[in-house]
Write an enzyme that holds these catalytic residues in place. Structure first.
Site, PDB file in Angstrom:
ATOM      1  N   HIS A 154       0.818  -1.055  -0.090  1.00 10.75           N
ATOM      2  CA  HIS A 154      -0.052  -0.038  -0.136  1.00 10.75           C
ATOM      3  C   HIS A 154       0.888   1.148   0.102  1.00 10.75           C
ATOM      4  O   HIS A 154       2.123   1.016   0.615  1.00 10.75           O
ATOM      5  CB  HIS A 154      -0.915  -0.151   1.135  1.00 10.75           C
ATOM      6  CG  HIS A 154      -1.939   0.583   1.150  1.00 10.75           C
ATOM      7  ND1 HIS A 154      -2.048   2.013   1.216  1.00 10.75           N
ATOM      8  CD2 HIS A 154      -3.449   0.791   0.740  1.00 10.75           C
ATOM      9  CE1 HIS A 154      -3.425   2.826   1.106  1.00 10.75           C
ATOM     10  NE2 HIS A 154      -4.193   1.641   0.602  1.00 10.75           N
ATOM     11  N   ASP A 167      -7.935  -5.382  -0.057  1.00  7.42           N
ATOM     12  CA  ASP A 167      -8.442  -6.186  -1.009  1.00  7.42           C
ATOM     13  C   ASP A 167      -7.966  -7.593  -0.774  1.00  7.42           C
ATOM     14  O   ASP A 167      -8.345  -8.526  -1.641  1.00  7.42           O
ATOM     15  CB  ASP A 167      -7.805  -5.689  -2.395  1.00  7.42           C
ATOM     16  CG  ASP A 167      -8.217  -4.491  -2.988  1.00  7.42           C
ATOM     17  OD1 ASP A 167      -7.556  -3.519  -3.009  1.00  7.42           O
ATOM     18  OD2 ASP A 167      -9.543  -4.518  -3.316  1.00  7.42           O
TER      19      ASP A 167
HETATM   20  C1  SDX Z   1      -6.193  -0.221  -2.975  1.00  5.95           C
HETATM   21  O1  SDX Z   1      -4.463   4.383  -2.146  1.00  5.95           O
HETATM   22  C2  SDX Z   1      -5.317   3.624  -1.584  1.00  5.95           C
HETATM   23  O2  SDX Z   1      -5.870   3.943  -0.591  1.00  5.95           O
HETATM   24  C3  SDX Z   1      -6.085   2.431  -2.355  1.00  5.95           C
HETATM   25  C4  SDX Z   1      -6.941   1.748  -1.478  1.00  5.95           C
HETATM   26  C5  SDX Z   1      -8.231   2.409  -1.280  1.00  5.95           C
HETATM   27  O3  SDX Z   1      -8.894   2.025  -0.273  1.00  5.95           O
HETATM   28  O4  SDX Z   1      -8.570   3.251  -2.035  1.00  5.95           O
HETATM   29  O5  SDX Z   1      -6.576   1.312  -0.120  1.00  5.95           O
HETATM   30  C6  SDX Z   1      -7.384   0.491  -2.174  1.00  5.95           C
HETATM   31  O6  SDX Z   1      -5.949   0.081  -4.021  1.00  5.95           O
HETATM   32  C7  SDX Z   1      -5.426  -1.171  -2.241  1.00  5.95           C
HETATM   33  C8  SDX Z   1      -4.272  -1.732  -3.015  1.00  5.95           C
HETATM   34  C9  SDX Z   1      -4.734  -2.782  -3.813  1.00  5.95           C
HETATM   35  N1  SDX Z   1      -3.746  -3.046  -4.654  1.00  5.95           N
HETATM   36  C10 SDX Z   1      -2.895  -4.236  -4.619  1.00  5.95           C
HETATM   37  O7  SDX Z   1      -3.052  -5.206  -4.084  1.00  5.95           O
HETATM   38  C11 SDX Z   1      -2.272  -4.681  -5.921  1.00  5.95           C
HETATM   39  C12 SDX Z   1      -0.768  -5.191  -5.480  1.00  5.95           C
HETATM   40  N2  SDX Z   1       0.022  -3.744  -4.575  1.00  5.95           N
HETATM   41  C13 SDX Z   1       0.828  -3.025  -5.276  1.00  5.95           C
HETATM   42  O8  SDX Z   1       1.012  -3.239  -6.551  1.00  5.95           O
HETATM   43  C14 SDX Z   1       1.377  -1.818  -4.643  1.00  5.95           C
HETATM   44  O9  SDX Z   1       1.483  -2.257  -3.441  1.00  5.95           O
HETATM   45  C15 SDX Z   1       0.424  -0.539  -4.664  1.00  5.95           C
HETATM   46  C16 SDX Z   1       0.155  -0.176  -6.041  1.00  5.95           C
HETATM   47  C17 SDX Z   1      -0.885  -0.767  -3.827  1.00  5.95           C
HETATM   48  C18 SDX Z   1       1.324   0.685  -4.004  1.00  5.95           C
HETATM   49  O10 SDX Z   1       2.168   0.663  -4.759  1.00  5.95           O
HETATM   50  P1  SDX Z   1       3.155   1.921  -4.681  1.00  5.95           P
HETATM   51  O11 SDX Z   1       3.324   2.541  -3.540  1.00  5.95           O
HETATM   52  O12 SDX Z   1       3.544   2.698  -5.708  1.00  5.95           O
HETATM   53  O13 SDX Z   1       4.685   1.003  -4.477  1.00  5.95           O
HETATM   54  P2  SDX Z   1       5.556   0.581  -5.506  1.00  5.95           P
HETATM   55  O14 SDX Z   1       4.786  -0.186  -6.706  1.00  5.95           O
HETATM   56  O15 SDX Z   1       6.561   1.794  -6.109  1.00  5.95           O
HETATM   57  O16 SDX Z   1       6.418  -0.574  -5.011  1.00  5.95           O
HETATM   58  C19 SDX Z   1       7.477  -0.142  -4.090  1.00  5.95           C
HETATM   59  C20 SDX Z   1       8.402  -1.703  -3.836  1.00  5.95           C
HETATM   60  C21 SDX Z   1       8.767  -2.344  -5.154  1.00  5.95           C
HETATM   61  O17 SDX Z   1       9.782  -3.009  -5.036  1.00  5.95           O
HETATM   62  P3  SDX Z   1      11.378  -2.439  -5.463  1.00  5.95           P
HETATM   63  O18 SDX Z   1      10.951  -2.147  -6.924  1.00  5.95           O
HETATM   64  O19 SDX Z   1      11.584  -1.022  -4.960  1.00  5.95           O
HETATM   65  O20 SDX Z   1      12.320  -3.361  -5.166  1.00  5.95           O
HETATM   66  O21 SDX Z   1       7.372  -2.629  -3.271  1.00  5.95           O
HETATM   67  C22 SDX Z   1       7.410  -3.674  -3.988  1.00  5.95           C
HETATM   68  C23 SDX Z   1       7.615  -3.101  -5.284  1.00  5.95           C
HETATM   69  O22 SDX Z   1       8.017  -4.365  -6.454  1.00  5.95           O
HETATM   70  N3  SDX Z   1       5.845  -4.046  -3.751  1.00  5.95           N
HETATM   71  C24 SDX Z   1       5.510  -5.288  -3.801  1.00  5.95           C
HETATM   72  C25 SDX Z   1       4.098  -5.224  -3.699  1.00  5.95           C
HETATM   73  N4  SDX Z   1       3.704  -4.052  -3.566  1.00  5.95           N
HETATM   74  C26 SDX Z   1       4.804  -3.275  -3.705  1.00  5.95           C
HETATM   75  N5  SDX Z   1       6.070  -6.470  -4.102  1.00  5.95           N
HETATM   76  C27 SDX Z   1       5.533  -7.599  -3.932  1.00  5.95           C
HETATM   77  N6  SDX Z   1       4.138  -7.756  -3.895  1.00  5.95           N
HETATM   78  C28 SDX Z   1       3.571  -6.699  -3.745  1.00  5.95           C
HETATM   79  N7  SDX Z   1       2.220  -6.627  -3.758  1.00  5.95           N
END
Ligand code: SDX
Length: 371
Positions: free
Chosen positions: A253, A307
């Protein structure tokens, strides 16, 4: 001027609607803890709180109940559209189109709040009508005597919910109702800031929420549990998924760097309802992914988000997986419209900048002179 990718840590407005403590994993709607609201409140009362900023008294709550329950039916033009649209259409596309058609038909000059309540009232009907039409089932018209959540379940399943189904539905909708400046809420604000109409704002929110990085993750999270098939496969599945660079859906998140409080609450209800539905094995798999996923990712501040369990909850309540984002939208529309109303009180056109990295002053060549 600094580039802020994803607008991380950029504040677009002040708000008194929702406060998220991402470090401690706390969430407050108008100052009330999400734990209290999930335990004691219901959809109508929490919607009133988010829209109007206070818990309603009996008269105020009854007034909102009546507005929500008497606005559920759809115009024939939209019922016909839902019945004729291709059966494998994405439910978020059907919802987005139906809301657009509602906007065309809504020519009265009621204020933005009245229109927001009307839209909120009709989204469960749109979802339920499409759910049944595409299965060649008779649509079930709304029952004004039922609460918002009970009626949603009734229109979908053709029967009134059990006590745990009713409470689970209410809690799920409360948990999804607002989340400060998430991507879909921001999309609504951008449209509202141009003084466009509330239907256009809501459509922008639906369009943004559809994406798998946002509201689409719930179905992806459930798909993981089904793919895993048995809790003994969990560790291997997670390792393979992460090593191949795929994300664990329902984890991570932008704001929460600890366990999402909504996931914590949802988990308890999912544990109970999956028992009642005979799919407790899916809960056991989810719980194993939860524990092992945290071992792998917790040190990077990556934990289950809302989620992670909500897909399993919506599945237990009878929704098809491709409908989960639409169920999310049926609740988040309250937060979207509340933030729009709050922003318009002190509106400023939302117009950020971009850092230009291209060339300047290139010489125009006639077509025949080009390579
Ligand atoms: C919702 O914003 C909100 O409040 C949203 C929400 C709401 O109520 O409206 O809470 C609802 O959208 C919840 C999120 C649902 N999405 C997912 O579950 C999809 C999987 N999660 C991600 O893709 C990610 O965590 C996000 C999109 C939710 C947040 O991404 P960020 O803050 O942009 O972080 P990032 O993509 O820059 O990742 C940072 C690091 C990366 O690693 P590095 O490249 O730095 O080595 O964290 C890693 C990412 O690869 N990472 C994950 C991960 N999420 C982030 N690695 C593995 N699994 C994951 N789920």
């Amino acid at each position: 001027m600094e580039l802020r990718k994803g607008l991380e840590d950029v504040a677009v407005k002040e708000t008194a609607i929702t406060y998220i403590d991402g470090e401690l994993g706390r969430l407050y709607y108008r100052g009330y803890s999400i734990f209290d609201l999930a335990e004691f409140s219901n959809f109508e009362e929490t919607a009133y709180l988010i829209w109007y900023g206070k818990l309603p008294n009996e008269k105020e709550l009854e007034e909102l109940r009546i507005k929500l329950s008497t606005n559920r039916e759809l115009p024939d033009s939209i019922i016909n559209y839902i019945k004729e649209v291709k059966k494998d259409a994405n439910p978020m596309d059907v919802l987005r189109t139906a809301i657009s058609m509602l906007g065309v038909e809504d020519t009265d000059n009621s204020d933005i709040m009245e229109k927001s309540i009307k839209i909120t009232s009709k989204i469960p009907t749109i979802i339920s009508y499409f759910y049944r039409s595409r299965k060649n089932l008779e649509i079930i018209h709304p029952d004004e005597t039922l609460s918002h959540s009970e009626n949603f379940f009734y229109m979908l399943n053709g029967k009134k919910p059990s006590e745990i189904e009713s409470k689970s539905m209410d809690v799920s909708l409360i948990l999804h109702m607002d989340h400060e400046m998430n991507a879909s809420t921001f999309a609504c604000l951008v449209v509202a800031s141009t003084l466009s109409d509330i239907y256009s704002s809501v459509i922008a929110g639906i369009a943004a929420l559809k994406g798998p990085l946002h509201g689409g993750a719930n179905a992806e999270a459930l798909k993981q549990f089904i793919e895993i098939g048995d809790k003994k496969n969990v560790e291997d599945y997670i390792n393979k998924r992460l090593q191949s660079g795929q994300r664990l859906m329902g984890f991570g998140h932008r704001i929460y760097k600890t366990y999402d409080p909504r996931a914590k609450i949802m988990k308890e209800y999912v544990k109970e309802i999956t028992k009642e539905k005979g799919i407790y094995n899916l809960y056991e798999i989810a719980n194993a992914v939860d524990e092992i996923g945290i071992k792998e990712l917790g040190n990077k501040g990556i934990f289950p988000n809302v989620d992670f369990y909500s897909g399993l909850m919506f599945y237990s309540l009878g929704f098809d997986p491709d409908m989960f984002p639409a169920v999310f939208a049926s609740s988040r529309v309250v937060g979207w419209t509340a933030h729009v109303v709050e922003y318009l009180k002190n509106n400023r056109l939302i117009r950020p900048k971009a850092i230009y990295i291209g060339e300047i002053g290139r010489k125009y060549l006639p077509l025949e002179d080009r390579q």
